[in-house]
Design an enzyme around this catalytic site. Structure first.
Site, PDB file in Angstrom:
ATOM      1  N   ARG A  53      37.025  43.345  39.971  1.00 23.90           N
ATOM      2  CA  ARG A  53      37.801  44.603  39.927  1.00 23.90           C
ATOM      3  C   ARG A  53      37.632  45.246  38.548  1.00 23.90           C
ATOM      4  NH1 ARG A  53      42.919  43.994  38.912  1.00 23.90           N
ATOM      5  NH2 ARG A  53      43.205  42.320  40.414  1.00 23.90           N
ATOM      6  N   TYR A 105      39.184  71.836  47.606  1.00 28.70           N
ATOM      7  CA  TYR A 105      39.028  70.998  48.801  1.00 28.70           C
ATOM      8  C   TYR A 105      40.445  70.603  49.252  1.00 28.70           C
ATOM      9  CZ  TYR A 105      38.580  66.651  51.372  1.00 28.70           C
ATOM     10  OH  TYR A 105      38.726  65.672  52.313  1.00 28.70           O
ATOM     11  N   ASP A 177      35.573  69.853  39.333  1.00 27.75           N
ATOM     12  CA  ASP A 177      35.007  69.160  40.485  1.00 27.75           C
ATOM     13  C   ASP A 177      33.645  69.812  40.756  1.00 27.75           C
ATOM     14  OD1 ASP A 177      34.219  68.341  43.036  1.00 27.75           O
ATOM     15  OD2 ASP A 177      36.274  68.166  43.761  1.00 27.75           O
ATOM     16  N   LYS A 202      28.718  63.083  48.655  1.00 28.06           N
ATOM     17  CA  LYS A 202      27.970  64.297  49.009  1.00 28.06           C
ATOM     18  C   LYS A 202      26.552  64.251  48.418  1.00 28.06           C
ATOM     19  CE  LYS A 202      32.186  65.186  50.383  1.00 28.06           C
ATOM     20  NZ  LYS A 202      32.662  64.756  51.675  1.00 28.06           N
TER      21      LYS A 202
HETATM   22  C1  LIG Z   1      34.696  69.365  46.640  1.00 27.76           C
HETATM   23  C2  LIG Z   1      35.234  68.060  47.110  1.00 27.76           C
HETATM   24  N1  LIG Z   1      35.905  67.287  46.258  1.00 27.76           N
HETATM   25  C3  LIG Z   1      36.406  66.081  46.632  1.00 27.76           C
HETATM   26  C4  LIG Z   1      36.254  65.618  47.927  1.00 27.76           C
HETATM   27  C5  LIG Z   1      36.831  64.279  48.317  1.00 27.76           C
HETATM   28  O1  LIG Z   1      35.824  63.325  48.369  1.00 27.76           O
HETATM   29  P1  LIG Z   1      35.851  62.002  49.291  1.00 27.76           P
HETATM   30  O2  LIG Z   1      35.799  62.453  50.709  1.00 27.76           O
HETATM   31  O3  LIG Z   1      34.646  61.233  48.844  1.00 27.76           O
HETATM   32  O4  LIG Z   1      37.134  61.302  48.998  1.00 27.76           O
HETATM   33  C6  LIG Z   1      35.550  66.392  48.851  1.00 27.76           C
HETATM   34  C7  LIG Z   1      35.382  65.903  50.231  1.00 27.76           C
HETATM   35  O5  LIG Z   1      34.908  66.604  51.113  1.00 27.76           O
HETATM   36  C8  LIG Z   1      35.030  67.649  48.433  1.00 27.76           C
HETATM   37  O6  LIG Z   1      34.357  68.438  49.277  1.00 27.76           O
END
Ligand SMILES: Cc1ncc(COP(=O)(O)O)c(C=O)c1O
Length: 386
Positions: A53, A105, A177, A202
């Site tokens: 961990r 998101y 992000d 992604k």
């Molecule tokens: C721009 C963005 N940030 C964060 C996330 C969250 O990521 P995760 O699904 O890997 O938890 C997503 C998920 O679609 C996203 O599109």
């Protein structure tokens, strides 16, 4: 003449930083260390690893690689993008205030409002496309500005240089992000961000086969705090998922080039299609922030949103796609098409969606790297159902 030694370029670092051959065997692919614990030589004496961990060699390699690609001094990876965002938020405390973009998101405001606000953190949402809104929203107790650019799904941009300047003047951390662009097309740290977060699920992984998240840092203090949160909260990324990203990231540069080429072609096709009422893509000349896009991104990527007019029209076309897959998520080699109102932004609620301009007729496409003529032909036949 000896060639001048220069810092290796992005695609070289993607393949080689943290991805050096294994010293024990020479394996060119980073070994996966599936172990929960490590043998110790005596009390307090070990080879740098005690418990998985806390640390794992495969994870260390990935963190080194991703820090290099984003231009940070260190990185920490987590079990998903949301776990990474949660780790960032828990670097702060009850009573601290965060200014957020109003079109994040959907899972991010869900975490902020329904979980962290109940522990006493405060969140405000503003349209960060205008830096003045950010400036006005900052209070005495503001500790972080959290933005996504381009936004999901409206593809609106925020001026990172301008927001970075505002944050620096007020000792507020700017966190970006960068999931939609990947470090190949946008490097927020070079524009003034203090931390960068990705859902590695992604583009960084790129093959739709593993969840993950990363936070890239600009100070040792941030790295230490996040390492502590990995140890304390335990939402770490498994060695196998780390390896999937290490493998995926080797082709990031070529994938992003192809995503971008296909994205531009599909956006052009949609913009000229009579059944499509609007297209949201920063690469289009009529995108209101096209000029800003050219100054802070080196490509436009492959995320496109378009308006079909109604929920029924959206469903008619989404039922007919064959090359494109109707699915949540984005950034994989395969073209994924989705319906923000009922998928990624369902949690925002109808009122919330209306406020930020997400309609029931909107469809979002993550253009993959298949032959672009096949993608366009598929969209064309699907749109004939509208
Ligand atoms: C721009 C963005 N940030 C964060 C996330 C969250 O990521 P995760 O699904 O890997 O938890 C997503 C998920 O679609 C996203 O599109």
């Amino acid at each position: 003449m000896t060639p001048k030694k220069k810092h290796p370029a992005f695609s070289t670092r993607a393949i080689h930083v943290g991805q050096e051959p294994d010293p024990l065997t020479g394996a060119v692919s980073v070994p996966i260390y599936p172990t929960s614990t490590y043998v110790q030589q005596e009390i307090g004496k070990n080879k740098g690893y005690e418990y998985a961990r806390v640390s794992n060699p495969t994870r260390d390699r990935l963190e080194e690689n991703l820090a290099s690609l984003e231009g940070g001094i260190g990185a920490k990876v987590f079990a998903s993008g949301m776990a990474a965002i949660n780790a960032i938020a828990t670097m702060f405390k009850a009573g601290d205030h965060v200014v957020c973009g109003h079109n994040l998101y959907g899972g991010t405001p869900r975490l902020f409002n329904q979980v962290l606000a109940t522990f006493g953190m405060e969140f405000s949402y503003v349209d960060t496309a205008d830096v003045k809104n950010v400036e006005r929203a900052i209070r005495k107790n503001t500790r972080m500005v959290f933005v996504e650019t381009p936004t999901n799904p409206l593809m609106a941009l925020s001026d990172l240089r301008a927001i970075g300047k505002v944050c620096r003047g007020r000792k507020v951390q700017l966190v970006v992000d960068n999931t939609f662009m990947s470090p190949y097309f946008q490097r927020p740290i070079s524009l003034g961000a203090d931390m960068v977060v990705h859902s590695t699920t992604k583009f960084l992984n790129g093959h739709s086969d593993g969840l993950g998240g990363v936070v890239v840092c600009t100070s040792n203090e941030q790295v230490e705090k996040l390492a502590f949160l990995q140890k304390a909260a335990g939402a770490i990324l498994s060695p196998f998922e780390c390896w999937l990203i290490l493998r995926g990231v080797k082709t990031l540069a070529v994938r992003m080039e192809q995503h971008d080429r296909n994205g531009r072609a599909v956006a052009g096709f949609l913009a000229n299609h009579k059944k499509v009422r609007a297209v949201f893509y920063p690469g289009l000349l009529d995108h209101p922030q096209h000029e800003l896009a050219k100054t802070q991104m080196t490509g436009f990527g492959s995320m496109i949103t378009f308006e079909t007019g109604s929920l029924s029209n959206a469903n008619k076309m989404l039922r007919k796609v064959r090359v494109c897959s109707l699915a949540e998520s984005l950034g994989g080699v395969e073209t994924l098409i989705s319906h923000p109102a009922t998928m990624t932004h369902a949690a925002v609620g109808p009122e919330g969606r209306k406020k930020i301009g997400i309609t029931d007729g909107m469809v979002r496409i993550s253009v993959g790297i298949e032959d672009v003529d096949d993608i366009i032909a598929d969209l064309d036949q699907a749109l004939s159902a509208v």
